[in-house]
Scaffold this motif. Sequence first.
Motif, PDB file in Angstrom:
ATOM      1  N   SER A 220      11.836   8.065   0.785  1.00  0.00           N
ATOM      2  CA  SER A 220      11.752   6.639   0.468  1.00  0.00           C
ATOM      3  C   SER A 220      12.106   5.772   1.673  1.00  0.00           C
ATOM      4  O   SER A 220      11.513   4.707   1.878  1.00  0.00           O
ATOM      5  CB  SER A 220      12.680   6.305  -0.711  1.00  0.00           C
ATOM      6  N   MET A 221      13.030   6.232   2.497  1.00  0.00           N
ATOM      7  CA  MET A 221      13.369   5.472   3.692  1.00  0.00           C
ATOM      8  C   MET A 221      12.215   5.489   4.700  1.00  0.00           C
ATOM      9  O   MET A 221      11.916   4.482   5.335  1.00  0.00           O
ATOM     10  CB  MET A 221      14.640   6.029   4.344  1.00  0.00           C
ATOM     11  N   VAL A 222      11.567   6.624   4.816  1.00  0.00           N
ATOM     12  CA  VAL A 222      10.427   6.723   5.724  1.00  0.00           C
ATOM     13  C   VAL A 222       9.311   5.802   5.252  1.00  0.00           C
ATOM     14  O   VAL A 222       8.703   5.082   6.055  1.00  0.00           O
ATOM     15  CB  VAL A 222       9.937   8.182   5.836  1.00  0.00           C
ATOM     16  N   TRP A 223       9.033   5.791   3.947  1.00  0.00           N
ATOM     17  CA  TRP A 223       7.994   4.893   3.419  1.00  0.00           C
ATOM     18  C   TRP A 223       8.364   3.431   3.625  1.00  0.00           C
ATOM     19  O   TRP A 223       7.522   2.602   3.978  1.00  0.00           O
ATOM     20  CB  TRP A 223       7.762   5.158   1.930  1.00  0.00           C
TER      21      TRP A 223
ATOM     22  N   VAL B 194       6.151   0.776   5.750  1.00  0.00           N
ATOM     23  CA  VAL B 194       5.680  -0.484   5.170  1.00  0.00           C
ATOM     24  C   VAL B 194       6.163  -1.657   6.014  1.00  0.00           C
ATOM     25  O   VAL B 194       5.401  -2.598   6.293  1.00  0.00           O
ATOM     26  CB  VAL B 194       6.153  -0.614   3.702  1.00  0.00           C
ATOM     27  N   ALA B 195       7.405  -1.621   6.461  1.00  0.00           N
ATOM     28  CA  ALA B 195       7.938  -2.690   7.304  1.00  0.00           C
ATOM     29  C   ALA B 195       7.173  -2.771   8.622  1.00  0.00           C
ATOM     30  O   ALA B 195       6.861  -3.869   9.102  1.00  0.00           O
ATOM     31  CB  ALA B 195       9.419  -2.454   7.566  1.00  0.00           C
ATOM     32  N   ARG B 196       6.844  -1.633   9.199  1.00  0.00           N
ATOM     33  CA  ARG B 196       6.103  -1.618  10.461  1.00  0.00           C
ATOM     34  C   ARG B 196       4.703  -2.204  10.281  1.00  0.00           C
ATOM     35  O   ARG B 196       4.228  -2.994  11.093  1.00  0.00           O
ATOM     36  CB  ARG B 196       6.007  -0.182  10.988  1.00  0.00           C
ATOM     37  N   ILE B 197       4.036  -1.855   9.184  1.00  0.00           N
ATOM     38  CA  ILE B 197       2.698  -2.377   8.916  1.00  0.00           C
ATOM     39  C   ILE B 197       2.746  -3.884   8.675  1.00  0.00           C
ATOM     40  O   ILE B 197       1.925  -4.639   9.203  1.00  0.00           O
ATOM     41  CB  ILE B 197       2.063  -1.625   7.736  1.00  0.00           C
TER      42      ILE B 197
END
Length: 62
Positions: A10-13, A17-20
């Motif tokens: 969940s942290m990776v996702w 999402v934040a990067r996108i």
Amino acid sequence: MTWFRSADASMVWALEVARICLTIFGGVAAGWAVGFGMGYRRGVNDAIAHDVACAEQRVNAE
């Protein structure tokens, strides 16, 4: 990145999402800045050339 190894899925996702989102919003902000700069430059050039539109110069002015 080395700290991704200890992150759960969940942290990776969330980071992806934040990067996108940052990429999209950064592109939008850059596009706005370029458009604003072009409009600002045109306004400055028109003001220097005394080519500012006024009511008497418009087609359907009364």
